[in-house]
Design a protein around this motif. Sequence first.
Motif: not given
Length: 163
Positions: A8-25
Amino acid sequence: MRGWIADYDRADIGRDAPPAASRELAERANVVISSDLPRALSSLAALGREPAQTDALYREAHLPVFRLGGLRLSPFTWAAIFRGLWLCGIAGEVEPLREAKRRAMDAADSLIRLSSTADDTVLLMGHGIMNRLIAGALQEKGWRETDKPGKGYWSAGVYQSPG
């Protein structure tokens, strides 16, 4: 379980996409810093940001692992049990809660220093429990929470300096 945690510590987030609110922040931040773990760095990449600094200071508090007989539970259930034990002061061979709180104070001091030179817009990409400990440390130092963090992935808290 130790292997699962290491993976888990070596893993990335894969294809999980951030929501628009997170991108704006994330777009509003003048300085971006991050835990040095791959999932934090890949989260920033998904937001289209590069960290100016990475540091183990912002890493998640490690989970203790204990042998508890022949119980067969999912890794997520074990993680919840082990985190609960850790919160109760049973840390085994990992950083205890009191040391994690000290590290959170150091992280808060680092964020405060960065915010004084970054026009108060610093983005920290960190991890669950450690983010909550850092938030508590900021509040102890007089910072005010203006947006409460959610409990899920991509949740964010926003804090404002007392001055």
